[in-house]
Scaffold this motif. Sequence first.
Motif, short mmCIF file in Angstrom:
data_model
loop_
_atom_site.label_atom_id
_atom_site.label_comp_id
_atom_site.label_asym_id
_atom_site.label_seq_id
_atom_site.Cartn_x
_atom_site.Cartn_y
_atom_site.Cartn_z
N ARG A 123 41.21 42.60 37.56
CA ARG A 123 39.96 42.11 38.12
C ARG A 123 40.32 41.22 39.30
NH1 ARG A 123 38.48 45.52 35.19
NH2 ARG A 123 36.71 45.54 33.72
N TYR A 124 39.30 40.77 40.03
CA TYR A 124 39.50 39.82 41.12
C TYR A 124 39.53 38.41 40.53
CZ TYR A 124 38.91 37.65 45.71
OH TYR A 124 39.10 36.92 46.85
N ASP A 125 40.47 37.59 40.99
CA ASP A 125 40.61 36.24 40.46
C ASP A 125 40.06 35.24 41.47
OD1 ASP A 125 41.32 33.85 39.32
OD2 ASP A 125 43.46 34.28 39.15
N TYR A 126 38.89 34.69 41.17
CA TYR A 126 38.25 33.74 42.07
C TYR A 126 38.95 32.39 42.07
CZ TYR A 126 34.37 37.07 42.19
OH TYR A 126 33.60 38.19 42.36
N GLU A 127 39.83 32.14 41.13
CA GLU A 127 40.45 30.82 40.99
C GLU A 127 41.86 30.75 41.57
OE1 GLU A 127 40.04 29.50 36.95
OE2 GLU A 127 37.93 30.04 36.86
N THR A 128 42.35 31.86 42.09
CA THR A 128 43.67 31.88 42.74
C THR A 128 43.49 32.37 44.17
OG1 THR A 128 44.84 32.35 40.67
CG2 THR A 128 45.98 32.91 42.70
N PRO A 129 44.09 31.72 45.16
CA PRO A 129 43.98 32.22 46.53
C PRO A 129 44.47 33.66 46.62
CG PRO A 129 44.95 30.02 46.52
CD PRO A 129 44.88 30.47 45.08
N PRO A 329 34.76 38.65 36.33
CA PRO A 329 34.30 37.40 35.70
C PRO A 329 34.36 36.25 36.69
CG PRO A 329 35.85 38.56 34.27
CD PRO A 329 35.89 39.25 35.60
N PRO A 330 33.34 35.40 36.74
CA PRO A 330 33.35 34.28 37.70
C PRO A 330 34.47 33.30 37.44
CG PRO A 330 31.55 34.06 36.14
CD PRO A 330 32.12 35.41 35.93
N HIS A 331 34.91 33.23 36.18
CA HIS A 331 36.04 32.37 35.82
C HIS A 331 37.01 33.21 35.00
CE1 HIS A 331 33.77 28.93 37.23
NE2 HIS A 331 32.75 29.31 36.47
#
Length: 334
Positions: A123-129, A329-331
């Motif tokens: 998935r895409y990780d919104y919490e890692t650059p 997931p947003p987180h």
Amino acid sequence: MEFRYLGNSGLKISEITYGNWLTHGSQVENDAAIACVRAALDAGITTFDTADVYANTAAETVLGEALQGQRRESLEIFTKVYFPTGPGGHNDTGLSRKHIHESINGSLRRLGTDYVDLYQAHRYDYETPLEETMQAFADLVRQGKVLYVGVSEWTAEQLRAGHALAKELGVQLISNQPQYSMLWRVIESEVVPASEELGISQIVWSPVAQGILTGKYRPGEQPPAGSRATDDKGGANMIAHFLNDETLTAVQQLAPIAADAGLTMAQLAVAWVLQNDNVASALIGASRPEQVTENVAASGVHLDADVLTRIDEAIGALAQRDPSLTKSPPHRVA
């Protein structure tokens, strides 16, 4: 079995990929899982997809054992990273450099191989650059642990950003793994056009909509015993949104269309996704070897325009097309 290039690369994969998501290491015994992998090999499938999170790493172990003794150069082995594994500690998830490097080492060990052909951001990780993630993937490519990079369930905007960074780093982002079927068409309006522009192929999961498009679930009837809809280890939750009389009634209208084409309903569903030129391969899973044999027959099938029109008329507005449903997931899931 026919083969297609994966994205803008020289890598060819079987247009039917065997995946061991909800079954191996969890829902069926290892002997049955291994029998399914052997059936896939016998049917000409060379591409196998898994992920470290499936059955909390057990699925990779089962696949590795099933592929022992096969010529490694004749196989394309894919796995993924993102979701929590192990005890689920604070760094046991996501797409940080730490988690990516630790995850690939565990995956290679379980799969019994020195490298994977495709390593995918699950998935895409919104919490890692994103820069950190793509640099970590590029490092793995240079180390020889990964040949190509892919993603799963990324939006068109995310694909463009990831592709641009990969290009800067001198590595190839060549694939996306989304859900796609007659009933779930959310990638068609945005993800597919962006992918065609970037040289990215789709490796689609759930082409038979978790079994709904096989026709075995009938309106007004209880799900068949032993089916995914009765599974309490995750399968029932995945299929619940399709289990309504309106959808099930529409799916029954596909039966004569399949019969006229000389196909089973499952074969029709798999062949349908392969009509999309941006789809390199359709992922199939199985709990019994005969399911593999049936689905593989969809390889190389051409569906005429009138068949595609009849399918659209049967499914109608029930097909989900909202591109906003392609999301991560947003987180980080912990």
